[in-house]
Design a protein around this motif. Sequence first.
Motif, PDB file in Angstrom:
ATOM      1  N   UNK A 111      41.329  30.722  24.827  1.00 33.14           N
ATOM      2  CA  UNK A 111      42.516  31.556  24.644  1.00 33.14           C
ATOM      3  C   UNK A 111      42.482  32.778  25.552  1.00 33.14           C
ATOM      4  N   UNK A 112      41.317  33.371  25.735  1.00 33.57           N
ATOM      5  CA  UNK A 112      41.196  34.514  26.640  1.00 33.57           C
ATOM      6  C   UNK A 112      41.484  34.084  28.073  1.00 33.57           C
ATOM      7  N   UNK A 113      40.936  32.911  28.448  1.00 30.84           N
ATOM      8  CA  UNK A 113      41.156  32.418  29.817  1.00 30.84           C
ATOM      9  C   UNK A 113      42.634  32.106  30.039  1.00 30.84           C
ATOM     10  N   UNK A 114      43.278  31.493  29.087  1.00 25.65           N
ATOM     11  CA  UNK A 114      44.705  31.180  29.207  1.00 25.65           C
ATOM     12  C   UNK A 114      45.505  32.470  29.289  1.00 25.65           C
ATOM     13  N   UNK A 115      45.132  33.445  28.502  1.00 27.32           N
ATOM     14  CA  UNK A 115      45.812  34.740  28.536  1.00 27.32           C
ATOM     15  C   UNK A 115      45.678  35.394  29.896  1.00 27.32           C
ATOM     16  N   UNK A 116      44.517  35.309  30.537  1.00 23.65           N
ATOM     17  CA  UNK A 116      44.306  35.886  31.869  1.00 23.65           C
ATOM     18  C   UNK A 116      45.126  35.139  32.918  1.00 23.65           C
ATOM     19  N   UNK A 117      45.184  33.799  32.804  1.00 25.24           N
ATOM     20  CA  UNK A 117      45.962  33.005  33.755  1.00 25.24           C
ATOM     21  C   UNK A 117      47.430  33.380  33.673  1.00 25.24           C
ATOM     22  N   UNK A 119      48.609  36.226  32.798  1.00 23.85           N
ATOM     23  CA  UNK A 119      48.768  37.541  33.429  1.00 23.85           C
ATOM     24  C   UNK A 119      48.810  37.411  34.947  1.00 23.85           C
ATOM     25  N   UNK A 120      47.909  36.562  35.472  1.00 23.16           N
ATOM     26  CA  UNK A 120      47.845  36.369  36.920  1.00 23.16           C
ATOM     27  C   UNK A 120      49.129  35.700  37.407  1.00 23.16           C
ATOM     28  N   UNK A 121      49.567  34.646  36.700  1.00 21.96           N
ATOM     29  CA  UNK A 121      50.781  33.929  37.086  1.00 21.96           C
ATOM     30  C   UNK A 121      52.001  34.837  36.988  1.00 21.96           C
ATOM     31  N   UNK A 122      52.066  35.653  35.973  1.00 18.65           N
ATOM     32  CA  UNK A 122      53.239  36.501  35.788  1.00 18.65           C
ATOM     33  C   UNK A 122      53.245  37.663  36.784  1.00 18.65           C
ATOM     34  N   UNK A 123      52.091  38.121  37.226  1.00 16.82           N
ATOM     35  CA  UNK A 123      52.038  39.231  38.176  1.00 16.82           C
ATOM     36  C   UNK A 123      52.635  38.837  39.516  1.00 16.82           C
ATOM     37  N   UNK A 124      52.256  37.760  40.197  1.00 13.11           N
ATOM     38  CA  UNK A 124      52.879  37.403  41.470  1.00 13.11           C
ATOM     39  C   UNK A 124      54.334  37.017  41.286  1.00 13.11           C
ATOM     40  N   UNK A 125      54.662  36.401  40.192  1.00 10.03           N
ATOM     41  CA  UNK A 125      56.053  36.018  39.958  1.00 10.03           C
ATOM     42  C   UNK A 125      56.900  37.266  39.865  1.00 10.03           C
TER      43      UNK A 125
END
Length: 136
Positions: A111-117, A119-125
Amino acid sequence: MYEKTEANMNEAIHETLQKEAFSEYLGQFQGAYLHYQQLIQNTTDSYLKQINMPNREEISNIASLIINVEEKIECLDQKVEDELLTNPLSSEISKLKVSISKLDKKMNQILKAVGKEQEIDSAPADSSSEQNNQHS
């Protein structure tokens, strides 16, 4: 004087004890005393029954029953403990608890890893949409 008195008393007591009349008197006295004791016992039992209280025999029976129940409980307790110690299910349950705990930790990591992904996906978007907005 003491020795003479003691000798005379000793002789008188021995003579009295050897007489058949004394033995009969002692027997009658014991019989009367036993009769008195029986009368007191019956009166006491009757009184206790009237006021709805247990007598000595009833309390003794209850105490005996309680002791028997305590022994049976201890025996059952020992059997339960022995069963738990020798039963393979208890070790299986312990293993399952450990496995569930490990799975819970792994799930938290996922869940932590999915949450980080996200965040990463939403930041460039977000930054690319901002760039598109600026070009328009």
